[in-house]
Design a protein around this motif. Structure first.
Motif, PDB file in Angstrom:
ATOM      1  N   LEU A 287       0.158  49.741  25.479  1.00 35.72           N
ATOM      2  CA  LEU A 287      -1.138  49.973  24.857  1.00 35.72           C
ATOM      3  C   LEU A 287      -1.070  49.741  23.347  1.00 35.72           C
ATOM      4  O   LEU A 287      -1.944  49.088  22.764  1.00 35.72           O
ATOM      5  CB  LEU A 287      -1.619  51.393  25.161  1.00 35.72           C
TER       6      LEU A 287
ATOM      7  N   ALA B 109      -0.798  45.938  22.714  1.00 32.81           N
ATOM      8  CA  ALA B 109      -2.063  45.246  22.976  1.00 32.81           C
ATOM      9  C   ALA B 109      -3.069  45.516  21.865  1.00 32.81           C
ATOM     10  O   ALA B 109      -3.738  44.589  21.389  1.00 32.81           O
ATOM     11  CB  ALA B 109      -2.632  45.670  24.326  1.00 32.81           C
ATOM     12  N   THR B 110      -3.168  46.766  21.426  1.00 32.85           N
ATOM     13  CA  THR B 110      -4.160  47.090  20.394  1.00 32.85           C
ATOM     14  C   THR B 110      -3.795  46.493  19.040  1.00 32.85           C
ATOM     15  O   THR B 110      -4.668  46.338  18.184  1.00 32.85           O
ATOM     16  CB  THR B 110      -4.371  48.619  20.259  1.00 32.85           C
TER      17      THR B 110
ATOM     18  N   VAL C   2     -10.672  46.660  17.717  1.00 31.62           N
ATOM     19  CA  VAL C   2     -10.654  47.361  18.998  1.00 31.62           C
ATOM     20  C   VAL C   2     -11.583  48.560  18.904  1.00 31.62           C
ATOM     21  O   VAL C   2     -11.447  49.392  18.009  1.00 31.62           O
ATOM     22  CB  VAL C   2      -9.225  47.834  19.356  1.00 31.62           C
TER      23      VAL C   2
ATOM     24  N   GLU D  45     -12.240  50.420  21.925  1.00 27.37           N
ATOM     25  CA  GLU D  45     -11.586  51.340  22.865  1.00 27.37           C
ATOM     26  C   GLU D  45     -10.636  50.529  23.723  1.00 27.37           C
ATOM     27  O   GLU D  45     -10.843  49.338  23.957  1.00 27.37           O
ATOM     28  CB  GLU D  45     -12.637  52.041  23.730  1.00 27.37           C
ATOM     29  N   SER D  46      -9.583  51.171  24.216  1.00 23.82           N
ATOM     30  CA  SER D  46      -8.641  50.503  25.109  1.00 23.82           C
ATOM     31  C   SER D  46      -7.979  51.537  26.011  1.00 23.82           C
ATOM     32  O   SER D  46      -7.875  52.705  25.650  1.00 23.82           O
ATOM     33  CB  SER D  46      -7.588  49.739  24.309  1.00 23.82           C
ATOM     34  N   SER D  47      -7.561  51.056  27.174  1.00 21.75           N
ATOM     35  CA  SER D  47      -6.912  51.948  28.130  1.00 21.75           C
ATOM     36  C   SER D  47      -6.018  51.138  29.054  1.00 21.75           C
ATOM     37  O   SER D  47      -6.330  49.992  29.398  1.00 21.75           O
ATOM     38  CB  SER D  47      -7.970  52.686  28.947  1.00 21.75           C
TER      39      SER D  47
ATOM     40  N   VAL E 100      -4.031  46.105  30.389  1.00 22.84           N
ATOM     41  CA  VAL E 100      -4.823  46.930  29.481  1.00 22.84           C
ATOM     42  C   VAL E 100      -6.243  46.382  29.438  1.00 22.84           C
ATOM     43  O   VAL E 100      -6.443  45.172  29.314  1.00 22.84           O
ATOM     44  CB  VAL E 100      -4.207  46.913  28.060  1.00 22.84           C
ATOM     45  N   LEU E 101      -7.218  47.273  29.551  1.00 26.94           N
ATOM     46  CA  LEU E 101      -8.618  46.904  29.381  1.00 26.94           C
ATOM     47  C   LEU E 101      -9.006  47.251  27.954  1.00 26.94           C
ATOM     48  O   LEU E 101      -8.801  48.381  27.500  1.00 26.94           O
ATOM     49  CB  LEU E 101      -9.510  47.654  30.370  1.00 26.94           C
ATOM     50  N   MET E 102      -9.572  46.263  27.259  1.00 30.07           N
ATOM     51  CA  MET E 102      -9.919  46.467  25.853  1.00 30.07           C
ATOM     52  C   MET E 102     -11.390  46.150  25.618  1.00 30.07           C
ATOM     53  O   MET E 102     -11.908  45.163  26.136  1.00 30.07           O
ATOM     54  CB  MET E 102      -9.058  45.560  24.966  1.00 30.07           C
TER      55      MET E 102
ATOM     56  N   LEU F  35     -13.782  45.187  22.560  1.00 31.48           N
ATOM     57  CA  LEU F  35     -13.622  44.643  21.218  1.00 31.48           C
ATOM     58  C   LEU F  35     -14.970  44.335  20.584  1.00 31.48           C
ATOM     59  O   LEU F  35     -15.927  43.994  21.284  1.00 31.48           O
ATOM     60  CB  LEU F  35     -12.822  43.333  21.276  1.00 31.48           C
TER      61      LEU F  35
ATOM     62  N   ARG G 290     -15.327  42.572  26.467  1.00 34.06           N
ATOM     63  CA  ARG G 290     -14.295  43.296  27.220  1.00 34.06           C
ATOM     64  C   ARG G 290     -13.245  42.275  27.632  1.00 34.06           C
ATOM     65  O   ARG G 290     -13.584  41.188  28.109  1.00 34.06           O
ATOM     66  CB  ARG G 290     -14.890  43.949  28.459  1.00 34.06           C
TER      67      ARG G 290
END
Length: 176
Positions: A59, A62-63, A119, A121-123, A134-136, A138, A156
């Motif tokens: 995470l 990715a962020t 970003v 939010e991300s998870s 990872v779903l982001m 943006l 997304r």
């Protein structure tokens, strides 16, 4: 306490050899079962911590990487995309290199595009020892000769990462 042990010993003395052997065997099985259970729980706890570490590392990578890759300036776009390749892996690296050279860089240079991705939010969607998805969410602010005022677009992206050696590489970025 000593009295209880003495009573137990006197009761055992009245038991047949077969009963004593069964008692000792039962206690042995109980000890082995407790040991195996303890070891299994310890291994699962370690795997759980390891998977949480993997999720956190993926995470974080990715962020950091995705907004950097998606943020560029027409003045430095060639160097930017060349340096971005070191964070990509698999077929995605080859595809990204081809598309950036043939399509993105010429268009960005011609239209003098400047874009900044952040970003929202991300998870982590899924993770294993050496891979994560990872779903982001943006936001991307873009200016160009076509639109000098900043244009804000939300998107997304599903990002696949794989750990190779000590580094996480992006192996897929799919808009969703």
């Amino acid at each position: 306490m000593i009295a209880h042990v003495a009573r137990l010993t006197s009761h055992l003395g009245k038991w047949s050899n077969r009963k004593r052997i069964l008692l000792v065997a039962g206690l042995g099985v109980l000890a082995v079962t407790a040991t195996v259970g303890s070891v299994t729980l310890a291994i699962r706890a370690h795997e759980g911590r390891s998977q949480e570490d993997t999720r956190a590392q993926a995470l974080m990578q990715a962020t950091q990487l995705v907004p950097d890759i998606l943020s560029y300036d027409f003045n430095t776009v060639d160097d930017h995309f060349a340096s971005s390749l070191e964070h990509l892996g698999g077929e995605f690296r080859t595809q990204f290199e081809t598309v950036s050279k043939d399509v993105i860089i010429p268009s960005v240079t011609e239209r003098q595009v400047v874009t900044k991705a952040t970003v929202v939010e991300s998870s982590v969607v899924s993770a294993s020892t050496d891979a994560a998805t990872v779903l982001m969410f943006l936001n991307q602010s873009t200016t160009s000769t076509d639109n000098p005022a900043p244009k804000l677009d939300g998107s997304r992206v599903l990002v696949s990462l794989h750990r190779e050696g000590g580094s996480w590489l992006i192996t897929e970025m799919t808009p969703v």
